[in-house]
Write a protein that holds these residues in place. Structure first.
Motif, PDB file in Angstrom:
ATOM      1  N   MET A  91       3.441   4.111  -4.599  1.00  0.00           N
ATOM      2  CA  MET A  91       2.153   3.427  -4.655  1.00  0.00           C
ATOM      3  C   MET A  91       2.239   2.009  -4.129  1.00  0.00           C
ATOM      4  SD  MET A  91       0.166   5.739  -5.664  1.00  0.00           S
ATOM      5  CE  MET A  91      -1.320   4.801  -5.966  1.00  0.00           C
ATOM      6  N   ASN A  92       3.476   1.471  -4.208  1.00  0.00           N
ATOM      7  CA  ASN A  92       3.643   0.117  -3.668  1.00  0.00           C
ATOM      8  C   ASN A  92       3.523   0.087  -2.154  1.00  0.00           C
ATOM      9  OD1 ASN A  92       4.116  -0.863  -6.268  1.00  0.00           O
ATOM     10  ND2 ASN A  92       6.308  -0.443  -6.124  1.00  0.00           N
ATOM     11  N   SER A  93       3.704   1.228  -1.519  1.00  0.00           N
ATOM     12  CA  SER A  93       3.609   1.272  -0.052  1.00  0.00           C
ATOM     13  C   SER A  93       2.375   2.019   0.430  1.00  0.00           C
ATOM     14  CB  SER A  93       4.865   1.941   0.526  1.00  0.00           C
ATOM     15  OG  SER A  93       4.935   3.305   0.117  1.00  0.00           O
ATOM     16  N   LYS A  94       1.618   2.574  -0.484  1.00  0.00           N
ATOM     17  CA  LYS A  94       0.398   3.260  -0.095  1.00  0.00           C
ATOM     18  C   LYS A  94      -0.673   2.223   0.241  1.00  0.00           C
ATOM     19  CE  LYS A  94      -2.939   6.780  -1.420  1.00  0.00           C
ATOM     20  NZ  LYS A  94      -3.399   7.705  -2.466  1.00  0.00           N
ATOM     21  N   ILE A  95      -1.103   2.242   1.472  1.00  0.00           N
ATOM     22  CA  ILE A  95      -1.989   1.189   1.977  1.00  0.00           C
ATOM     23  C   ILE A  95      -3.411   1.734   2.075  1.00  0.00           C
ATOM     24  CG2 ILE A  95      -2.493  -0.303   3.943  1.00  0.00           C
ATOM     25  CD1 ILE A  95       0.477  -0.349   4.523  1.00  0.00           C
ATOM     26  N   MET A  96      -4.340   0.926   1.647  1.00  0.00           N
ATOM     27  CA  MET A  96      -5.768   1.203   1.781  1.00  0.00           C
ATOM     28  C   MET A  96      -6.371   0.127   2.684  1.00  0.00           C
ATOM     29  SD  MET A  96      -6.143   3.916  -0.033  1.00  0.00           S
ATOM     30  CE  MET A  96      -7.889   4.080  -0.331  1.00  0.00           C
ATOM     31  N   TYR A  97      -7.168   0.599   3.667  1.00  0.00           N
ATOM     32  CA  TYR A  97      -7.753  -0.305   4.662  1.00  0.00           C
ATOM     33  C   TYR A  97      -9.208  -0.568   4.306  1.00  0.00           C
ATOM     34  CZ  TYR A  97      -3.663   1.057   7.422  1.00  0.00           C
ATOM     35  OH  TYR A  97      -2.389   1.301   7.853  1.00  0.00           O
ATOM     36  N   SER A  98      -9.663  -1.751   4.660  1.00  0.00           N
ATOM     37  CA  SER A  98     -11.067  -2.104   4.391  1.00  0.00           C
ATOM     38  C   SER A  98     -11.463  -3.251   5.312  1.00  0.00           C
ATOM     39  CB  SER A  98     -11.270  -2.502   2.928  1.00  0.00           C
ATOM     40  OG  SER A  98     -10.481  -3.644   2.605  1.00  0.00           O
ATOM     41  N   PHE A  99     -12.804  -3.370   5.486  1.00  0.00           N
ATOM     42  CA  PHE A  99     -13.355  -4.500   6.231  1.00  0.00           C
ATOM     43  C   PHE A  99     -13.501  -5.686   5.291  1.00  0.00           C
ATOM     44  CE2 PHE A  99     -15.353  -1.114   8.961  1.00  0.00           C
ATOM     45  CZ  PHE A  99     -14.595  -1.399  10.077  1.00  0.00           C
ATOM     46  N   ILE A 100     -13.357  -6.865   5.856  1.00  0.00           N
ATOM     47  CA  ILE A 100     -13.608  -8.087   5.092  1.00  0.00           C
ATOM     48  C   ILE A 100     -14.914  -8.669   5.598  1.00  0.00           C
ATOM     49  CG2 ILE A 100     -12.781 -10.394   4.540  1.00  0.00           C
ATOM     50  CD1 ILE A 100      -9.973  -9.418   4.991  1.00  0.00           C
ATOM     51  N   LYS A 101     -15.861  -8.750   4.729  1.00  0.00           N
ATOM     52  CA  LYS A 101     -17.167  -9.265   5.105  1.00  0.00           C
ATOM     53  C   LYS A 101     -17.146 -10.774   5.068  1.00  0.00           C
ATOM     54  CE  LYS A 101     -22.086  -8.771   4.109  1.00  0.00           C
ATOM     55  NZ  LYS A 101     -23.091  -8.175   3.214  1.00  0.00           N
TER      56      LYS A 101
END
Length: 797
Positions: A268-278
């Protein structure tokens, strides 16, 4: 070596037995794994038995084991190994291993026990229960920490058992070996250096157990040390700035870019979640979509290069550790323009209408062309389509003037739909069309004109004053005041008749009104001009010639000529009784001041019933006898001659003549009723009349022949469709020319003072009829055009 040792043990046991012969128990020692047939000892010697007794007393070795490990040779008395001996199989984990046997002798029965001590040899290596051993150690563990390791098992015993452990060389761990006395030795793993899972997530070591045998034997096991991760690393993008180019017509769902961020941690320490920064209101996530797990950015909405040519997007990669750590990157999305916008044509000023006499280069409209695309997609070219007399003149980049490029004529084309086409340089190119309606305004460039150069107007004589004889219409293709016409009368022919005294014209309607009644016998035709003027500046005008033709009306009664025209006189003629049929009695002559049919006279007798002695020529007026006289006939025959014209209604005059029958010609006394004429004058007059009649007759015949030839020529070879022409003579002296489509009636008069030649054509268009009268020495000509008549008369009087 094994065999030597076995012999030494056998001799030692035998010696002890000899020392104590009275003992009933034998004890031997033998090493495991000796070869079959190896001699353990001599029972005969040790039991003090004769070799012969072994056979006779049935020596046997018995045991409770499943295998016969030992047996005796009855001939020699030697006890030998019969089966393979494995101490670890017989006595597992037992410090002392021995086999008990019974030696049976018969006659007498004797039982002796034999203990065979199985000596251990170093034939087994230390063995770990597992080939591999996994150990999980957190990378945050402190140095000096101990970790238990599995023990190795050695089937051998004593000095052949496990005596020590060894660890493969490494930089992180060492062994702590501990001795437990009878329980052997054990080893623990000691952390010597801090672990870093991101550098080495798995450490593989080899643990070796060594026994005390000579030579020593060993056994190994792999130790897999799994370094347990802690969230000590932040995610890292492959780039701090991602650049991507996307066509503006990219469809929803198409992939723009695949973001890639890594985290050296695991789990879980390496599981990456991507998102936009508004960032404020700058970014609109309705255009792009980011898959939070894969980092794939796809199209969600529609791009429009013309609105936004580039997007700067901030993205974040965050791990899923207990204390999440994140990284950021910038994504620059450049929108590639595609030719998706057609040029736009706008008209900033339209100067319409345009005068039809506008000079070349006159500005009609200002046109601006724009294209929202960029690059070559936004470069436009503009031109006028079709053959309109206009062109575009470039003022500046994308600014044009629509100017006049040819002559304008409102009367032919009152407006133009000018098609302007703009095309860009995209691939494929796009174009747009704008249609401008350019109206052409009128100028006074057209004079009024009449449909005909000459207008013939037919007016009946005696028409009432104030009647409209005709309406003149002129045309002017201009508009409004340039086409508003006014009419006026100009000079007339003959000059002595002022047209203003005879006619008047309505200046607005063109109606020509008579100011007096016309008399055909006084005025047969006259001519004048009508002028039509427009109201333009300057005004233009046009003229037309009007011929007024007065039509004859039957308003004159036939007049009986001398000698029977004297009022109150007694008209009588004498004829002899012996007169034959056809005897000339008298000739009635009459004239009519009218013309044409109205002047064409016919003669008839009004006789009492039953009197059929006389007849009169209908066209000549000659009275002749029908038959010879009889005794029953009267001596005096009163005759009434009726002279009628062919007008509508017909007018007539009558004359009375008494015809007296005498016995002989000597009794005939003809009164002098003729006009006295001198002999010399009479001779010259007759000559002139003869020449005139012959000349006119020749001219008439030539004209008649020419007319027939022209008619035949106009039939274009179709003359055969009609019947052949026919000339017919009549009893009264007249003759007629007839054809299937035409007919001419010609009448001649035999009077010496007045001869009539009348030609009546059949159906024809309006033509002129000429009446020529020759009376005495006077000659005059009268011309009349008769519309809608079926016959026209030519008369020589």
């Amino acid at each position: 070596v094994v065999y030597t040792r076995m012999n030494a043990w056998i001799h030692l046991v035998a010696l002890l037995y000899l020392c104590g012969r009275s003992a009933s128990q034998l004890s031997y020692s033998v090493s495991e794994e000796v070869n079959k047939g190896s001699v353990v000892g001599n029972i005969a010697k040790d039991l003090n038995l004769n070799l012969q007794d072994l056979e006779t007393r049935d020596l046997r070795v018995v045991s409770s084991y499943s295998k016969t490990y030992f047996d005796v040779n009855r001939r020699s008395g030697n006890l030998f190994v019969n089966e393979r001996i494995d101490r670890e199989e017989l006595c597992s984990h037992v410090a002392k291993c021995s086999l008990r046997l019974q030696v049976l002798l018969s006659d007498p029965m004797n039982v002796n026990r034999i203990d065979i001590n199985i000596l251990d040899i170093n034939d087994n290596s230390p063995v770990f229960t597992e080939n591999t051993y996994a150990l999980n150690i957190s990378e945050s563990s402190l140095t000096g920490e101990h970790y238990f390791l599995p023990l190795a098992v050695d089937a051998d015993d004593g000095s052949n058992s496990v005596k020590t452990y060894k660890l493969s060389p490494n930089e992180h761990f060492s062994l702590d070996i501990q001795s437990s006395g009878e329980h052997g030795v054990s080893a623990e793993l000691v952390l010597q250096k801090t672990l870093d899972r991101e550098k080495q997530s798995v450490i593989t070591l080899v643990l070796t157990a060594v026994d005390g045998g000579k030579p020593p034997r060993s056994g190994s096991m792999q130790i897999h040390i799994n370094v347990i991760d802690v969230n000590d690393n932040i995610p890292t993008f492959s780039k701090s700035l991602f650049k991507v180019r996307v066509k503006e017509n990219a469809t929803p769902g198409s992939v723009i870019i695949q973001l890639n961020a890594t985290d050296l941690d695991e789990g879980m320490n390496s599981k990456i979640m991507y998102s936009f920064i508004k960032q404020g209101n700058f970014f609109n996530n309705n255009i792009f979509d980011l898959n939070p797990e894969t980092g794939k950015i796809t199209m969600k909405g529609k791009l429009d290069y013309e609105k936004t040519s580039a997007y700067e997007v901030r993205v974040q990669a965050q791990d899923q550790g207990a204390s999440p750590r994140s990284a950021h990157a910038k994504l620059l999305i450049e929108v590639i323009d595609v030719n998706d916008n057609a040029p736009e044509i706008s008209v900033t000023s339209l100067m319409t209408p345009v005068k039809e006499d506008a000079e070349l280069g006159t500005i009609v409209a200002l046109v601006t062309v724009s294209d929202k695309d960029g690059g070559n997609n936004g470069v436009t070219h503009c031109n006028v389509e079709g053959s309109a007399p206009f062109k575009l003149k470039s003022n500046y980049k994308n600014d044009y003037s629509l100017v006049v490029d040819g002559p304008l004529d409102r009367e032919n084309i009152s407006f133009y739909n000018v098609t302007i086409k703009a095309t860009d340089e995209g691939s494929p190119s796009l174009s747009s069309i704008r249609i401008l309606t350019v109206e052409v305004s009128d100028v006074n460039d057209n004079a009024p004109h009449f449909m005909e150069n000459v207008i013939n107007v037919f007016v009946k004589e005696n028409s009432p004053t104030g009647s409209v004889i005709c309406t003149i219409r002129a045309l002017d293709p201009d508009l409004q005041s340039n086409a508003k016409l006014s009419y006026s009368l100009l000079d007339s022919v003959p000059k002595y008749i002022p047209v203003s005294s005879v006619l008047n014209i309505n200046s607005e309607t063109g109606e020509i009104i008579s100011l007096q009644s016309f008399n055909f016998e006084e005025l047969k035709t006259f001519q004048f001009k009508v002028q039509a003027s427009d109201s333009g500046v300057p005004p233009l005008s046009g003229n037309v010639t009007v011929n007024v033709l007065v039509l004859d009306e039957n308003d004159n009664v036939p007049t009986i000529l001398a000698p029977y025209s004297e009022h109150g006189s007694i008209n009588s003629e004498n004829i002899p009784y012996s007169a034959e049929a056809g005897y000339f009695v008298a000739k009635i002559r009459a004239v009519d001041a009218d013309s044409g049919y109205n002047a064409l006279l016919s003669y008839h007798l009004s006789e009492p019933k039953g009197n059929n002695l006389f007849r009169i020529g209908t066209s000549t007026g000659e009275i002749r006898t029908k038959r010879r006289m009889s005794d029953n006939d009267l001596k005096t025959h009163p005759l009434v001659v009726l002279v009628s014209d062919n007008g509508e209604p017909s007018l007539s005059a009558t004359v009375s003549i008494d015809v007296v029958v005498v016995e002989s010609t000597a009794d005939i006394q003809t009164p002098f009723r003729h006009v006295p004429v001198k002999e010399d004058s009479f001779s010259d007059l007759n000559l002139y009349l003869l020449i005139a009649i012959v000349s006119v007759s020749v001219i008439f015949l030539l004209s008649l022949i020419s007319l027939i030839a022209v008619r035949c020529h106009r039939t274009d070879g179709s003359f055969s469709r009609y019947s052949a022409p026919m000339i017919t003579t009549h009893p009264d002296g007249s003759w007629s020319y007839s054809k299937s489509t035409q007919q001419y009636d010609v009448c001649f008069s035999s009077d010496t003072l007045k001869s009539d030649v009348v030609v009546f054509p059949g159906p024809f268009p309006p033509v002129d009829a000429e009446l020529i009268s020759i009376n005495g020495g006077d000659t005059f000509t009268r011309t009349q055009t008769l519309p809608n008549k079926e016959k026209v008369g030519f008369a020589w009087l």
